[in-house]
Design an enzyme around this catalytic site. Sequence first.
Site, short mmCIF file in Angstrom:
data_model
loop_
_atom_site.label_atom_id
_atom_site.label_comp_id
_atom_site.label_asym_id
_atom_site.label_seq_id
_atom_site.Cartn_x
_atom_site.Cartn_y
_atom_site.Cartn_z
N TRP A 137 0.80 -1.23 0.00
CA TRP A 137 0.00 0.00 0.00
C TRP A 137 0.83 1.28 0.00
CZ3 TRP A 137 1.81 2.27 4.27
CH2 TRP A 137 2.13 1.49 5.38
N ASN A 138 2.14 1.18 0.18
CA ASN A 138 2.91 2.43 0.34
C ASN A 138 3.19 3.14 -0.98
OD1 ASN A 138 4.63 0.25 -0.29
ND2 ASN A 138 6.41 1.26 0.63
N GLY A 187 5.78 -6.58 -0.04
CA GLY A 187 4.98 -6.49 1.16
C GLY A 187 5.75 -6.90 2.39
N SER A 188 5.02 -7.31 3.40
CA SER A 188 5.62 -7.60 4.70
C SER A 188 6.27 -8.98 4.71
CB SER A 188 4.55 -7.55 5.79
OG SER A 188 3.64 -8.64 5.63
N GLU A 230 9.91 -8.99 -2.52
CA GLU A 230 10.58 -7.86 -1.87
C GLU A 230 9.86 -7.61 -0.55
OE1 GLU A 230 11.19 -3.20 -1.57
OE2 GLU A 230 10.24 -3.89 -3.42
N LEU A 231 10.53 -7.88 0.56
CA LEU A 231 9.90 -7.86 1.86
C LEU A 231 10.44 -6.69 2.69
CD1 LEU A 231 9.96 -11.72 2.38
CD2 LEU A 231 8.24 -10.32 1.23
N CYS A 280 10.34 0.88 2.26
CA CYS A 280 11.12 -0.28 2.72
C CYS A 280 12.61 0.04 2.82
CB CYS A 280 10.89 -1.47 1.80
SG CYS A 280 11.26 -1.15 0.07
N GLU A 319 11.01 -3.57 12.11
CA GLU A 319 10.77 -2.54 11.09
C GLU A 319 9.65 -1.63 11.58
OE1 GLU A 319 10.24 -2.23 6.26
OE2 GLU A 319 9.17 -3.83 7.31
#
Length: 504
Positions: free
Chosen positions: A156-157, A233-234, A255-256, A289, A389
């Site tokens: 969502w960012n 995402g997370s 990509e976490l 991130c 994080e």
Amino acid sequence: MDFSATGGIAAHMLIDGQWIAPRAGAVIAVDNPADETVIGTIPEGTAQDAARAIDAAHRAQPAWAALPAVDRGRAVRKLAALVAERTEELARLITREQGKPIGQARGEVGAVVGFLEHAAENARRIEGDIVASDNRDEEIHIRRHPYGVVVGLTAWNYPAALAARKIGPALVAGNSFVLLGHEITPFSGLFIAALAEKAGIPRGVINVVTGRGAVVGQALVEHPETALVTMTGSNRAGQQIFRSAAEGMKVLRLELGGKAPFIVMEDAEIDRAVAAAVTARYTNCGQICTCNERMYLHQDIADEFLEKFVAASKALRIGDPMGDPDMGPKVSAGEVAKVQSIVDAAVAQGAEVLLQGGPLNDGPYAKGHWIAPTILEVRDNASPVMGQEVFGPVAPVMRVPDFDTALAMANDTAFGLSAYVFTQDHRRLMQTPYRLKFGEIYVNRANGEQFQAFHNGWGHSGLGGEDGKYGFDGYLRKQTLYMNWGYPVRRGQGGLAAHWEEKT
């Protein structure tokens, strides 16, 4: 579909070129983070919707892949041009659903255009190899092919940029695509997909489903025709996708999270480092991130750095994102609560508050998800604020006696996405890539990837990577052909087969 509607957006899903309305009552409301008003609704998709989208993509992909790559590139370049023509409309949509200041939203639209344009440039860069064979009258050809159906799951960012980052290279490589944007910020991806037909992209090549990741996302990942899953995402979501994809042996690009260390040595240009620290911590309300998540300052310059950093943090303007302040709201109330809980835990364990921020909830901030910057001085690298994080405007700081200590503390994490180093010492700079265990390192500058580079994480920060030639290559799989044109290959002759036979 009118994405600029002020009375509320009633979005549909895009499957096989058709806009699919929600089932009766099955909608998810989307809020504006700045004032909590409902800006629209999306269909609450089902596993059946996911299957229909995958099936449409599967049917459309062979004809799309059969086109010359340059034609696929032209279509993606046209899509970039159509997005650029509607920059302001898309930027305002991003701000309304995600909350970032309008100037930063315009920058995100610029990234959408850049990702698509760079992907289009790769159309003439799909290359293979011809390798010499051990056999007479034979060549070994290594070719590249699209995977087939690619599923993209975005955070969502940066809802528009992340969608474009995946759609562009996937399509140019010859894949079809199914997108599931986050239910908090679903409209940006739908906006881009709505322009696909005008760009000359055939129906079914891009599909967008909406709904919750636990239902729709899992169905997309587990579908037998899904060949590759690319997700931003997370860590928790990435681990769930890893488990869900295992039985079907899906190819994953994940990509976490990140926990980027920001190292400043005694010989750094302090003003430059401070400016970079502010940018890398507070842009998009700290929801990046690659953000500056923890700072290690050489003890000789720590006081000077902190004096300037605290002053710059206090001076940040927080307000209506349409007025283009320095910081807008967090994306949700849950995110504000999560950030503050990490701060509270750090303070309970002895962190010193250098700048008291935290949730804002009165006056102009009575509605919305507002939070002000917090700066903490920490004594123990095991503090939760140094390990978790935060993904918000909280800056934990530790003083270190030397470069070796800073590197050791920086590497004391499961994350490995991004890191920052500020020094003018050439020996330190040369040591940095060998000793810092991160996939992306910013030296003497703030964050911000470039389209032609490679954005990838190590460790718990993910698998694969995006951007540039290496990211593009990840959307293609290799095939090896042994091209023999007449000389018979006898048993026991040539290569590994002969080696194995000799051993047995």
